[in-house]
Scaffold this motif. Structure first.
Motif, PDB file in Angstrom:
ATOM      1  N   ILE A  12       0.836  -1.202   0.000  1.00 48.27           N
ATOM      2  CA  ILE A  12       0.000   0.000   0.000  1.00 48.27           C
ATOM      3  C   ILE A  12       0.869   1.249   0.000  1.00 48.27           C
ATOM      4  CG2 ILE A  12      -1.632   1.336   1.398  1.00 48.27           C
ATOM      5  CD1 ILE A  12      -2.855  -1.379   2.222  1.00 48.27           C
ATOM      6  N   PHE A  13       1.923   1.252   0.803  1.00 48.80           N
ATOM      7  CA  PHE A  13       2.824   2.402   0.852  1.00 48.80           C
ATOM      8  C   PHE A  13       3.524   2.607  -0.493  1.00 48.80           C
ATOM      9  CE2 PHE A  13       6.834   4.508   2.016  1.00 48.80           C
ATOM     10  CZ  PHE A  13       6.305   5.639   2.611  1.00 48.80           C
ATOM     11  N   TRP A  16       1.109   4.131  -2.922  1.00 46.13           N
ATOM     12  CA  TRP A  16       0.871   5.534  -2.577  1.00 46.13           C
ATOM     13  C   TRP A  16       2.029   6.411  -3.084  1.00 46.13           C
ATOM     14  CZ3 TRP A  16      -2.985   8.472  -1.608  1.00 46.13           C
ATOM     15  CH2 TRP A  16      -2.804   9.704  -1.020  1.00 46.13           C
ATOM     16  N   VAL A  17       3.258   5.972  -2.867  1.00 44.44           N
ATOM     17  CA  VAL A  17       4.423   6.732  -3.332  1.00 44.44           C
ATOM     18  C   VAL A  17       4.446   6.783  -4.853  1.00 44.44           C
ATOM     19  CG1 VAL A  17       6.952   6.720  -3.421  1.00 44.44           C
ATOM     20  CG2 VAL A  17       5.773   6.312  -1.263  1.00 44.44           C
ATOM     21  N   ALA A  19       1.832   6.660  -6.852  1.00 44.23           N
ATOM     22  CA  ALA A  19       0.764   7.565  -7.280  1.00 44.23           C
ATOM     23  C   ALA A  19       1.188   9.021  -7.113  1.00 44.23           C
ATOM     24  CB  ALA A  19      -0.508   7.290  -6.478  1.00 44.23           C
ATOM     25  N   ILE A  20       1.863   9.346  -6.022  1.00 44.77           N
ATOM     26  CA  ILE A  20       2.349  10.716  -5.823  1.00 44.77           C
ATOM     27  C   ILE A  20       3.362  11.076  -6.902  1.00 44.77           C
ATOM     28  CG2 ILE A  20       3.759  12.166  -4.301  1.00 44.77           C
ATOM     29  CD1 ILE A  20       2.380  10.865  -1.946  1.00 44.77           C
ATOM     30  N   ALA A  53       1.124  14.468   2.183  1.00 46.57           N
ATOM     31  CA  ALA A  53       1.066  13.047   2.527  1.00 46.57           C
ATOM     32  C   ALA A  53       1.988  12.732   3.699  1.00 46.57           C
ATOM     33  CB  ALA A  53       1.432  12.196   1.317  1.00 46.57           C
TER      34      ALA A  53
END
Length: 91
Positions: A12-13, A16-17, A19-20, A53
């Motif tokens: 998940i992390f 997220w990274v 996507a950023i 974030a």
């Protein structure tokens, strides 16, 4: 500790990274934040998103112990102690 939850958190992390990074590359235009009458300097959108974030993750890590939410280790030991107490009354 079980490895599957750690693996899931890592996935998940990483997503997220990623996507950023993707959003920041596609939106390199500078933005400025406004709140009431205050306005920040112009920063790239990806940098603002990464800071937001990071601040959210840090705030969440700080607030969880302050709220007094039970951790997984406390819950599991409490359930083991409850099971031991139930065994005392078995006839």
């Amino acid at each position: 500790m079980n490895t599957f939850p750690l693996f899931l958190i890592s996935i998940i992390f990483a997503l997220w990274v990623s996507a950023i990074a993707l959003v920041s590359v596609q939106n390199a235009a500078p933005v400025s934040l406004r709140f009431l009458v205050f306005e920040s300097i112009q920063l790239p959108f990806g940098l603002v998103l990464a800071f937001s974030a990071s601040i959210g993750l840090i705030a969440g890590a700080i607030l969880i112990p302050l709220w007094g939410l039970p951790s997984a280790s406390r819950r599991s030991s409490a359930s083991v102690n409850a099971a031991d107490e139930d065994d005392e009354f078995d006839f």
